[in-house]
Design a protein around this motif. Structure first.
Motif, PDB file in Angstrom:
ATOM      1  N   UNK A 330      28.672  19.868  -5.792  1.00 49.91           N
ATOM      2  CA  UNK A 330      27.289  20.036  -5.363  1.00 49.91           C
ATOM      3  C   UNK A 330      26.652  18.658  -5.230  1.00 49.91           C
ATOM      4  N   UNK A 331      26.077  18.379  -4.079  1.00 48.55           N
ATOM      5  CA  UNK A 331      25.377  17.119  -3.916  1.00 48.55           C
ATOM      6  C   UNK A 331      24.109  17.092  -4.755  1.00 48.55           C
ATOM      7  N   UNK A 332      23.791  15.927  -5.296  1.00 49.29           N
ATOM      8  CA  UNK A 332      22.556  15.717  -6.043  1.00 49.29           C
ATOM      9  C   UNK A 332      21.901  14.440  -5.537  1.00 49.29           C
ATOM     10  N   UNK A 333      20.602  14.294  -5.771  1.00 50.44           N
ATOM     11  CA  UNK A 333      19.866  13.113  -5.335  1.00 50.44           C
ATOM     12  C   UNK A 333      19.676  12.193  -6.527  1.00 50.44           C
ATOM     13  N   UNK A 334      20.116  10.959  -6.374  1.00 45.78           N
ATOM     14  CA  UNK A 334      20.076   9.991  -7.468  1.00 45.78           C
ATOM     15  C   UNK A 334      19.276   8.762  -7.032  1.00 45.78           C
ATOM     16  N   UNK A 335      18.552   8.179  -7.983  1.00 44.42           N
ATOM     17  CA  UNK A 335      17.801   6.956  -7.729  1.00 44.42           C
ATOM     18  C   UNK A 335      18.386   5.789  -8.502  1.00 44.42           C
ATOM     19  N   UNK A 336      18.165   4.585  -7.975  1.00 43.67           N
ATOM     20  CA  UNK A 336      18.678   3.354  -8.590  1.00 43.67           C
ATOM     21  C   UNK A 336      17.594   2.284  -8.495  1.00 43.67           C
TER      22      UNK A 336
END
Length: 359
Positions: A330-336
């Motif tokens: 499952x794709x997830x949205x990640x921040x950096x």
């Protein structure tokens, strides 16, 4: 190296992917992305928004920008978001016919506008551009708007654009940005450099690990130069922008190519530093890049690397990306969040290179 990582959105029941981010006038980060049944199943799609008031450390619950497309004759694909000089936010997305295979020549590029920093949005505004995976609505220093997308041409992928000098009331005839029978050219990132100059960085989609390719316009997007190789090997979906210090920052998926790529796909997400002279160079050997590893997808069903980024007022960079990783399938949205000084040791070169052990 210090890269902070944050979860922006993760839904165990849906595939979340293809994000972008911009900075609203009030300082909030606004992220747009697509939720869908799966990367390979677009029977349901919907554009979603989330926001952060603390420089990306925490994010609101996602909320819809568009209708869900279950049972409708189209799906939403890849959205981009940009902040315009008049204070509005603009989201651009390709609306793809859902019958049969993806019909890139029939896919409409549509715009949504917000005049209250993303709290509410107007109805879709369809443009005459046809194609998929559009770049951001780009605003040039002379006020011209530019939109770009790609579609098939003579059995290859080619990039096209249109421009507007009246803020989208009318659009130019279609302009061919890049086509070459040797390559599949797509997913351009338009980088305005002032004085009519624009560098367009392109994905090459033969899955062979090819360089990023580049073309340059010196007349605000009306004509484009021959292609130039740019030293970002295996570059998929570049996203280029200017930094506060005048440098150029690019995020992209690394696609190494080789045997078995259909089973392994890609695992690495990179960023790169370069400069204006390199962006305008007419030879690969005249351009430099400094490549930064940002994330690695551990899943055997890895999928990542469509991204967006902004530079925050304190100079740090905030990147949004989608990745499978510990979500398995499952794709997830990640921040950096990163500070470039953490990746660079500034040291004057020795007068004699051999004194540094160089040859």
């Amino acid at each position: 190296m210090n890269i902070e990582k944050f979860t922006i959105s993760r839904d165990p029941d849906l595939y979340e992917a293809w994000p972008d981010v911009t900075l609203a006038r009030d300082g909030r980060l606004i992220c747009v992305f697509t939720e869908c049944t799966h990367h390979n199943d677009r029977s349901y799609t919907r554009l979603m928004l989330t926001e952060s008031a603390d420089d990306g450390r925490s994010w609101s619950c996602k909320r819809p920008l568009t209708e869900g497309t279950a049972g409708l004759p189209y799906s939403y694909n890849c959205a981009r978001i940009s902040a315009l000089r008049d204070g509005r936010l603009a989201v651009v997305v390709d609306r793809v016919p859902s019958a049969g295979e993806t019909h890139d020549a029939e896919s409409a590029v549509v715009l949504y506008f917000s005049d209250d920093d993303g709290r509410s949005w107007g109805d879709a505004v369809e443009t005459p551009l046809r194609g998929i995976v559009p770049d951001r609505l780009t605003e040039l220093d002379n006020g011209r708007w530019l939109i770009a997308a790609h579609r098939s041409r003579f059995g290859r992928l080619a990039e096209f654009c249109r421009w507007s000098d009246d803020r989208g009331q009318s659009w130019s005839d279609e302009v061919l940005v890049a086509f070459d029978s040797r390559y599949h050219l797509c997913e351009a990132s338009m980088l305005p450099l002032g004085g009519g100059r624009i560098a367009a960085f392109l994905r090459e989609n033969s899955c062979l690990g090819c360089d990023c390719l580049k073309t340059v316009s010196t007349d605000n997007g009306e004509t484009w130069s021959p292609l130039v190789h740019f030293p970002l090997p295996g570059c998929h979906r570049p996203v280029a922008g200017k930094l506060q210090n005048g440098g150029i920052f690019i995020t992209y998926r690394f696609m190494q190519g080789g045997k078995g790529w259909l089973g392994a796909w890609t695992q690495n997400f990179f960023a790169a530093l370069t400069d204006e002279a390199s962006a305008l160079a007419v030879r690969r050997s005249d351009a430099w890049t400094r490549i930064i590893p940002v994330d690695y997808d551990r899943s055997t069903k890895s999928d990542l690397g469509y991204s967006g980024w902004v530079q925050l007022p304190d100079g740090s960079i905030y990147i949004v990306n989608y990745i499978v990783d510990d979500a398995y399938d499952r794709g997830q949205i990640r921040g950096y969040r990163l500070k470039l000084e953490d990746f660079i040791i500034d040291r004057r070169p020795a007068a004699n290179p051999k004194a540094e052990g160089l040859s």
